[in-house]
Structures are given as C-alpha cells and as structure tokens.
Design a protein around this motif. Sequence first.
Motif, PDB file in Angstrom:
ATOM      1  N   LEU B  86       0.858  -1.185   0.000  1.00  0.00           N
ATOM      2  CA  LEU B  86       0.000   0.000   0.000  1.00  0.00           C
ATOM      3  C   LEU B  86       0.893   1.234   0.000  1.00  0.00           C
ATOM      4  O   LEU B  86       1.935   1.242   0.662  1.00  0.00           O
ATOM      5  CB  LEU B  86      -0.912   0.026   1.226  1.00  0.00           C
ATOM      6  N   THR B  87       0.481   2.239  -0.750  1.00  0.00           N
ATOM      7  CA  THR B  87       1.278   3.467  -0.797  1.00  0.00           C
ATOM      8  C   THR B  87       0.417   4.665  -0.415  1.00  0.00           C
ATOM      9  O   THR B  87      -0.813   4.655  -0.568  1.00  0.00           O
ATOM     10  CB  THR B  87       1.869   3.706  -2.200  1.00  0.00           C
ATOM     11  N   HIS B  88       1.107   5.679   0.085  1.00  0.00           N
ATOM     12  CA  HIS B  88       0.433   6.910   0.513  1.00  0.00           C
ATOM     13  C   HIS B  88       1.334   8.073   0.128  1.00  0.00           C
ATOM     14  O   HIS B  88       2.560   7.971   0.266  1.00  0.00           O
ATOM     15  CB  HIS B  88       0.228   6.867   2.028  1.00  0.00           C
ATOM     16  N   GLU B  89       0.745   9.150  -0.351  1.00  0.00           N
ATOM     17  CA  GLU B  89       1.577  10.251  -0.850  1.00  0.00           C
ATOM     18  C   GLU B  89       2.435  10.877   0.245  1.00  0.00           C
ATOM     19  O   GLU B  89       3.497  11.436  -0.036  1.00  0.00           O
ATOM     20  CB  GLU B  89       0.711  11.317  -1.534  1.00  0.00           C
ATOM     21  N   THR B  90       2.014  10.759   1.475  1.00  0.00           N
ATOM     22  CA  THR B  90       2.809  11.323   2.571  1.00  0.00           C
ATOM     23  C   THR B  90       3.680  10.268   3.243  1.00  0.00           C
ATOM     24  O   THR B  90       4.848  10.500   3.543  1.00  0.00           O
ATOM     25  CB  THR B  90       1.892  11.951   3.637  1.00  0.00           C
ATOM     26  N   TRP B  91       3.112   9.088   3.474  1.00  0.00           N
ATOM     27  CA  TRP B  91       3.793   8.094   4.309  1.00  0.00           C
ATOM     28  C   TRP B  91       4.606   7.081   3.504  1.00  0.00           C
ATOM     29  O   TRP B  91       5.241   6.218   4.103  1.00  0.00           O
ATOM     30  CB  TRP B  91       2.781   7.336   5.165  1.00  0.00           C
ATOM     31  N   GLY B  92       4.554   7.157   2.199  1.00  0.00           N
ATOM     32  CA  GLY B  92       5.362   6.239   1.391  1.00  0.00           C
ATOM     33  C   GLY B  92       4.703   4.890   1.214  1.00  0.00           C
ATOM     34  O   GLY B  92       3.510   4.812   0.921  1.00  0.00           O
ATOM     35  N   SER B  93       5.477   3.835   1.417  1.00  0.00           N
ATOM     36  CA  SER B  93       5.041   2.490   1.047  1.00  0.00           C
ATOM     37  C   SER B  93       5.107   1.548   2.250  1.00  0.00           C
ATOM     38  O   SER B  93       6.079   1.566   3.007  1.00  0.00           O
ATOM     39  CB  SER B  93       5.962   1.995  -0.080  1.00  0.00           C
ATOM     40  N   VAL B  94       4.074   0.730   2.387  1.00  0.00           N
ATOM     41  CA  VAL B  94       4.036  -0.280   3.452  1.00  0.00           C
ATOM     42  C   VAL B  94       3.692  -1.627   2.828  1.00  0.00           C
ATOM     43  O   VAL B  94       2.755  -1.725   2.032  1.00  0.00           O
ATOM     44  CB  VAL B  94       2.975   0.062   4.521  1.00  0.00           C
ATOM     45  N   ASP B  95       4.468  -2.656   3.158  1.00  0.00           N
ATOM     46  CA  ASP B  95       4.139  -4.022   2.749  1.00  0.00           C
ATOM     47  C   ASP B  95       3.424  -4.706   3.906  1.00  0.00           C
ATOM     48  O   ASP B  95       4.008  -4.860   4.986  1.00  0.00           O
ATOM     49  CB  ASP B  95       5.408  -4.810   2.402  1.00  0.00           C
ATOM     50  N   VAL B  96       2.182  -5.083   3.677  1.00  0.00           N
ATOM     51  CA  VAL B  96       1.404  -5.779   4.707  1.00  0.00           C
ATOM     52  C   VAL B  96       1.453  -7.280   4.396  1.00  0.00           C
ATOM     53  O   VAL B  96       0.933  -7.726   3.376  1.00  0.00           O
ATOM     54  CB  VAL B  96      -0.053  -5.281   4.733  1.00  0.00           C
ATOM     55  N   HIS B  97       2.091  -8.034   5.278  1.00  0.00           N
ATOM     56  CA  HIS B  97       2.196  -9.488   5.112  1.00  0.00           C
ATOM     57  C   HIS B  97       1.114 -10.150   5.959  1.00  0.00           C
ATOM     58  O   HIS B  97       0.862  -9.729   7.086  1.00  0.00           O
ATOM     59  CB  HIS B  97       3.540 -10.012   5.613  1.00  0.00           C
ATOM     60  N   GLN B  98       0.534 -11.215   5.412  1.00  0.00           N
ATOM     61  CA  GLN B  98      -0.329 -12.021   6.263  1.00  0.00           C
ATOM     62  C   GLN B  98       0.314 -13.387   6.527  1.00  0.00           C
ATOM     63  O   GLN B  98      -0.188 -14.162   7.328  1.00  0.00           O
ATOM     64  CB  GLN B  98      -1.727 -12.176   5.678  1.00  0.00           C
ATOM     65  N   LEU B  99       1.368 -13.652   5.851  1.00  0.00           N
ATOM     66  CA  LEU B  99       2.191 -14.822   6.155  1.00  0.00           C
ATOM     67  C   LEU B  99       3.579 -14.513   5.644  1.00  0.00           C
ATOM     68  O   LEU B  99       3.781 -13.552   4.909  1.00  0.00           O
ATOM     69  CB  LEU B  99       1.631 -16.092   5.524  1.00  0.00           C
ATOM     70  N   PHE B 100       4.531 -15.340   6.038  1.00  0.00           N
ATOM     71  CA  PHE B 100       5.888 -15.091   5.571  1.00  0.00           C
ATOM     72  C   PHE B 100       6.335 -16.292   4.753  1.00  0.00           C
ATOM     73  O   PHE B 100       6.304 -17.427   5.250  1.00  0.00           O
ATOM     74  CB  PHE B 100       6.830 -14.844   6.753  1.00  0.00           C
ATOM     75  N   PRO B 101       6.745 -16.074   3.489  1.00  0.00           N
ATOM     76  CA  PRO B 101       7.122 -17.200   2.636  1.00  0.00           C
ATOM     77  C   PRO B 101       8.208 -18.060   3.278  1.00  0.00           C
ATOM     78  O   PRO B 101       9.206 -17.536   3.784  1.00  0.00           O
ATOM     79  CB  PRO B 101       7.657 -16.514   1.376  1.00  0.00           C
ATOM     80  N   GLY B 102       7.976 -19.352   3.236  1.00  0.00           N
ATOM     81  CA  GLY B 102       8.946 -20.289   3.808  1.00  0.00           C
ATOM     82  C   GLY B 102       8.456 -20.938   5.076  1.00  0.00           C
ATOM     83  O   GLY B 102       8.963 -21.977   5.483  1.00  0.00           O
ATOM     84  N   ILE B 103       7.472 -20.309   5.714  1.00  0.00           N
ATOM     85  CA  ILE B 103       6.880 -20.895   6.919  1.00  0.00           C
ATOM     86  C   ILE B 103       5.795 -21.874   6.469  1.00  0.00           C
ATOM     87  O   ILE B 103       4.895 -21.497   5.710  1.00  0.00           O
ATOM     88  CB  ILE B 103       6.308 -19.804   7.841  1.00  0.00           C
ATOM     89  N   GLY B 104       5.901 -23.132   6.950  1.00  0.00           N
ATOM     90  CA  GLY B 104       5.046 -24.171   6.403  1.00  0.00           C
ATOM     91  C   GLY B 104       3.746 -24.400   7.137  1.00  0.00           C
ATOM     92  O   GLY B 104       2.847 -25.028   6.595  1.00  0.00           O
ATOM     93  N   ILE B 105       3.623 -23.899   8.368  1.00  0.00           N
ATOM     94  CA  ILE B 105       2.391 -24.180   9.109  1.00  0.00           C
ATOM     95  C   ILE B 105       1.338 -23.120   8.788  1.00  0.00           C
ATOM     96  O   ILE B 105       1.625 -22.115   8.124  1.00  0.00           O
ATOM     97  CB  ILE B 105       2.647 -24.256  10.635  1.00  0.00           C
ATOM     98  N   ASP B 106       0.137 -23.348   9.272  1.00  0.00           N
ATOM     99  CA  ASP B 106      -0.976 -22.442   9.036  1.00  0.00           C
ATOM    100  C   ASP B 106      -0.577 -20.999   9.439  1.00  0.00           C
ATOM    101  O   ASP B 106       0.021 -20.802  10.505  1.00  0.00           O
ATOM    102  CB  ASP B 106      -2.176 -22.917   9.875  1.00  0.00           C
ATOM    103  N   PRO B 107      -0.889 -20.012   8.603  1.00  0.00           N
ATOM    104  CA  PRO B 107      -0.465 -18.632   8.891  1.00  0.00           C
ATOM    105  C   PRO B 107      -0.911 -18.106  10.249  1.00  0.00           C
ATOM    106  O   PRO B 107      -0.166 -17.384  10.909  1.00  0.00           O
ATOM    107  CB  PRO B 107      -1.100 -17.834   7.749  1.00  0.00           C
ATOM    108  N   THR B 108      -2.118 -18.462  10.669  1.00  0.00           N
ATOM    109  CA  THR B 108      -2.578 -17.975  11.972  1.00  0.00           C
ATOM    110  C   THR B 108      -1.779 -18.611  13.106  1.00  0.00           C
ATOM    111  O   THR B 108      -1.383 -17.924  14.059  1.00  0.00           O
ATOM    112  CB  THR B 108      -4.081 -18.271  12.141  1.00  0.00           C
ATOM    113  N   GLU B 109      -1.508 -19.913  12.980  1.00  0.00           N
ATOM    114  CA  GLU B 109      -0.680 -20.572  13.996  1.00  0.00           C
ATOM    115  C   GLU B 109       0.731 -19.991  13.995  1.00  0.00           C
ATOM    116  O   GLU B 109       1.336 -19.787  15.053  1.00  0.00           O
ATOM    117  CB  GLU B 109      -0.617 -22.076  13.732  1.00  0.00           C
TER     118      GLU B 109
END
Lengths: 99, 285
Positions: B86-109
């Motif tokens: 997500l980008t904002h003209e004032t605040w720049g850019s934010v990457d919102v992750h809901q999981l991290f690649p390489g982690i094999g278990i359920d994202p919530t766990e």
Amino acid sequence: MSRWVYRLPRDVAAVVEADEVHPADVYLAKLPTGPLYALTGVSGLIWTEVAGQPEAGLVERVAVRAEQEPAAIEAQVKAFVSELVSLGLLERRETDTGR
Amino acid sequence: MDLRVRVAFGHAVVQHLADRLEIDVLHIKGWAWSPLIRPFVRAGNDADVIVRPASARGLIEEMRAIGWTAHGTFTSGSPFAHATTLTHETWGSVDVHQLFPGIGIDPTEAFDVLWAGCQSVEIAGVACPVPSVPAQVLLLVLNSARGGRGQNTETLGTLASLPSEVMRDCEELVRRLHADVAFAAGTGNLEQFRGARDYSLWRIASQGGTRLQEWTARVRAAPSLRGAAALILRAPLVNVPHLAHVLGRAPTRWDIVKEFFARPLRGLREQVGVVGPRLRRGRPR
C-alpha cells in the motif's frame, strides 16, 4: 520542584535525526493522516530538550546547548513550547502518568 | 524528508491504526531489526509488517479509508501470495504481510508463535511489537532465500556473528514453523532437501529462474490438488492494481488486453532463452 513533564501525545510520531552538521532535525507527524512538521536548527534543539523531559530546568538546558544566557532566551523558548502544545505536538502531563 | 524517516512514519501509522482497531501487528525489517542484526543489513525502502491473518482485511480497509492505495491483492502480489503493498503520498510504502514465505504451518498458527515471543521497540516514538531476536534471524534468512541471487553473504555474515543461544532458539523456531526448506535455501543448504515438495520453488526463489519455471514450481509445491488448480487458474490473470501502479494511471480495457497477452509471451520468450541453447547444443552436426 515541578512535577510536570512534556510528553509525545499518542497521536504524534517523532523522528530525530542528528549528525555533526545538524544537532537535531526533528520530524513530527500527526497520526494517522498528517500533517508533517519539520523542526530544524534551534527549534529542533529545543524539541530534544523538552520532549519526554521535565519542565523544570528546560530553559537552562536549552541555554547550555545554544550557548546563550537563560534570561536572554526564556521568553522565546516558552513561547515555542506553548506553540507545540497548542498544535497538539506535545502534551504537558504530571509525572508517572504514562504516555 | 529522508526516505528512512518516511519509512519510520509508515510503521508508526500502521501501529496507530492497529491500536485503534485493537488488532495484532508485528513490525519487521528496517527500523524493527534488532541491534544485533541491523549493522549487517541494508535499509529498506518501505515499512514491513505482519498482521494476524484474520485482521488483514480490516487493517487494509482502514488504511484505504485514510488515503492509502493498495497495489494488488495477497494472491496477486507475489508468487508466494504473502503480502500486498500500500502506498500513501505522505507516508510512502508499506508491505502488509499475512504470512511469511517459507513458513510451512498455518499462517494464523505461525503468527501466534511469532507473537508469543514478541518484544516492543519504539519506532518514531510509537511502541511497536517486533518478533523476538531468534524470530528476526529466521525472517532474515527466509527473506534472503527469496533473493534470487544465490547465497547472500550479508545474511551469512550476520549468522556468523550471532550468539550461539540465538541460533539455537532460531533453529527451534525453524522446526516449529516447518521452515526447514526455505531456511536451508537461505543458508546455502538447500540440496539437503532435494526430495521435498517445495524444493524446486525454493531453488528458483533463491537462485533465479524464468516465470514459467516459477509457476511450475509453485504448482508442484501446492499442498493439494485444489491449491494447484487455483494457482493454474490464477497464473494468466492480469494483476490490474499492479498494472495501474506500473502505468501510473488506471489501465484502460486495451491496456489490460495487451497485458493479458504480454504476460504469457514474456514467459515464452524467457523459456526460449533457456531451452533454445539446449536445442542448438543437441542438434546433430
């Protein structure tokens, strides 16, 4: 002894950048939508001596860093801090009340 | 204003919204790195956060409501479907992750595991939860495993400098989070997992490959037939928000049509680049 301190309000973010050339460039942001403020030079210096610090001794601390006599700068320092408070960029709180 | 200041404010804004929504967010990379890691890694161009998966939509909606623009969705954002920008003209850019690649278990766990060991650091004067140091080491390795340029000397240098107890706890996290293959890819030990379902995916992620190889590996790594079918269906679709970001304007129907045909062509051209020389070598004289 004063029991008042100046703190960063919950809806304000602050980044202080300092190096040999700039004693303190301070960037303040009202969260979450702005605006942004930049305090450079003396205004940034005053910020670093007031934010999170006790009210007591403020003028003296700034005077030491600015190499000025306290009496000569007291009015300007207090007026500037009042302006920061009125803009919502600082809040004056009793000690031990948390952020 | 310096980019790193803007990135700090990006973290602060996200945490402010997370506090307001009463949701859990972990700040990672850049300003969030532990002092044990920070000297070894480059500053990023955006703020990165991991949000509890169930809260991801709420956070993104809140950000959009105050002027942020989402570029892509979780499924279209990357081969790993892990983050959206997500980008904002004032605040720049934010990457919102809901999981991290390489982690094999359920994202919530996985989020629960990371959250359980979290600490608080101040970024731009705002208290921000960050993963434990061993978890940060794990994320550093997993991140460099996606670098596509072989072994990352910065990462290996960081690992060599860390106290042994940090590495021991990190290895325990690798086990709990089922991150063995990706961790091995980030540390140059991937060949130990040659038979693993996601071996090809991490070989390409860590060492590079064509877009077609990437999609093939991704399909192979999908844990179920249904997942693989969804990936195959998704592959030819145009990422319209991303296209808008690239073009700097809302794409027209014609732009989308052109992009639809351009993507498979790009994949074919890359594939020709790899296969072509092999064919020439194999041709009888």
